[in-house]
Design a protein around this motif. Sequence first.
Motif, PDB file in Angstrom:
ATOM      1  N   ILE A 158       0.820  -1.222   0.000  1.00 41.53           N
ATOM      2  CA  ILE A 158       0.000   0.000   0.000  1.00 41.53           C
ATOM      3  C   ILE A 158       0.850   1.266   0.000  1.00 41.53           C
ATOM      4  N   VAL A 159       2.015   1.205   0.647  1.00 43.22           N
ATOM      5  CA  VAL A 159       2.852   2.407   0.785  1.00 43.22           C
ATOM      6  C   VAL A 159       4.082   2.350  -0.117  1.00 43.22           C
ATOM      7  N   MET A 160       4.862   1.266   0.018  1.00 42.04           N
ATOM      8  CA  MET A 160       6.139   1.207  -0.702  1.00 42.04           C
ATOM      9  C   MET A 160       5.961   1.094  -2.216  1.00 42.04           C
ATOM     10  N   VAL A 161       5.020   0.245  -2.681  1.00 41.43           N
ATOM     11  CA  VAL A 161       4.843   0.060  -4.132  1.00 41.43           C
ATOM     12  C   VAL A 161       4.411   1.367  -4.811  1.00 41.43           C
ATOM     13  N   PRO A 162       3.343   2.062  -4.317  1.00 42.68           N
ATOM     14  CA  PRO A 162       2.998   3.360  -4.935  1.00 42.68           C
ATOM     15  C   PRO A 162       4.146   4.376  -4.871  1.00 42.68           C
ATOM     16  N   PHE A 163       4.881   4.370  -3.735  1.00 40.69           N
ATOM     17  CA  PHE A 163       5.992   5.313  -3.578  1.00 40.69           C
ATOM     18  C   PHE A 163       7.073   5.058  -4.623  1.00 40.69           C
ATOM     19  N   LEU A 164       7.412   3.781  -4.853  1.00 38.75           N
ATOM     20  CA  LEU A 164       8.430   3.437  -5.858  1.00 38.75           C
ATOM     21  C   LEU A 164       7.947   3.783  -7.258  1.00 38.75           C
ATOM     22  N   LEU A 165       6.656   3.558  -7.533  1.00 35.24           N
ATOM     23  CA  LEU A 165       6.091   3.922  -8.836  1.00 35.24           C
ATOM     24  C   LEU A 165       6.144   5.441  -9.055  1.00 35.24           C
ATOM     25  N   ILE A 166       5.888   6.186  -7.973  1.00 36.38           N
ATOM     26  CA  ILE A 166       5.969   7.653  -8.049  1.00 36.38           C
ATOM     27  C   ILE A 166       7.399   8.085  -8.361  1.00 36.38           C
ATOM     28  N   LEU A 167       8.363   7.483  -7.655  1.00 30.38           N
ATOM     29  CA  LEU A 167       9.769   7.820  -7.901  1.00 30.38           C
ATOM     30  C   LEU A 167      10.170   7.506  -9.341  1.00 30.38           C
ATOM     31  N   LEU A 168       9.749   6.335  -9.835  1.00 27.01           N
ATOM     32  CA  LEU A 168      10.060   5.967 -11.224  1.00 27.01           C
ATOM     33  C   LEU A 168       9.421   6.940 -12.207  1.00 27.01           C
ATOM     34  N   SER A 169       8.178   7.340 -11.923  1.00 26.40           N
ATOM     35  CA  SER A 169       7.481   8.304 -12.785  1.00 26.40           C
ATOM     36  C   SER A 169       8.235   9.619 -12.841  1.00 26.40           C
ATOM     37  N   TYR A 170       8.683  10.086 -11.668  1.00 28.60           N
ATOM     38  CA  TYR A 170       9.375  11.373 -11.620  1.00 28.60           C
ATOM     39  C   TYR A 170      10.771  11.301 -12.241  1.00 28.60           C
TER      40      TYR A 170
END
Length: 315
Positions: free
Chosen positions: A207-219
Amino acid sequence: MSRQNQSCVAEFILLGFSKNFPELQEQIFGVFLVIYLVTLMGNAIIIVVIFLDQSLHSPMYLFLQNLSVVEVSFSAAIMPEMLVVLSSKKTTIPFVGCFAQMYFILLFGATECFLLGAMAYDRFAAICHPLTYPTIMNKSVLVKLILFSWVSGVMVATVQTTWVFSFPFCGPSEINHLFCETPPGLELVCADTFLFEIYAFTGTILIVMVPFLLILLSYIRILFAILKMPSTTGRQKAFSTCASHLTSVTLFYGTACVTYLQPKASYSPETKKLMSLAYTLLTPLLNPLIYSLRNNEMKRALMKLWRRKLVLHTN
């Protein structure tokens, strides 16, 4: 204490800062009250402006509107009770009230995790694939992403809160915290919580780490796209926006991760309170400033609404 007696807990006592900093509670109350009012006002303005201005009915702003609804709800679930705790030496909260508060904290917290991920994907699609963006982020995709965020929040809150309150609680029923949250609540449980902690660890990763990593990859992809921009001013503006977004996201995900990855971790109670305040107090306050006041379209819409109001008053 027998399980039967343990299940008869009628209320909990929220200690706030009364144990360690009783003399500072009045000053903290004043600061938190101002933050709460500013948070409500900032997010309410975003919701109303986007609702009234048709030009802002695009995916980016509809995501932002949903985020503001989450932030207002998140603050409303936490702040009133927290202010009561800070204004008295001993505050009790009914068993059902504690259940409800924990449920809504998890619901709005998980929903925000998924919404921030969806918002980062939207920006990635808009900046890195501008020609196909209308197809990638069409109305159907937008509605599905928003619904997924809210439904996921409801599911997470229902499973976790029901599980926590199915445990027997030991006396004294004092929660050394500002509100009913999972980690301090678990400290009162007198049963084996190993399976729950495995679930909490896995859930936090998903719930936290996967979305956070996806956000980092997006940025990261967005930053590469920015570097290719011919205009220096455009690059600086985009870098500034990305940096502010990442600051807010890191503050929210980072402190939530540390809090929920180890629900029974041996941090001091005061450290736990400060970490909780970072994502329950600061993030709802900062998001309107970061996502809106730095945005020219939002500023123009706000000014247009203000001028319309003045015209109506003069007539």
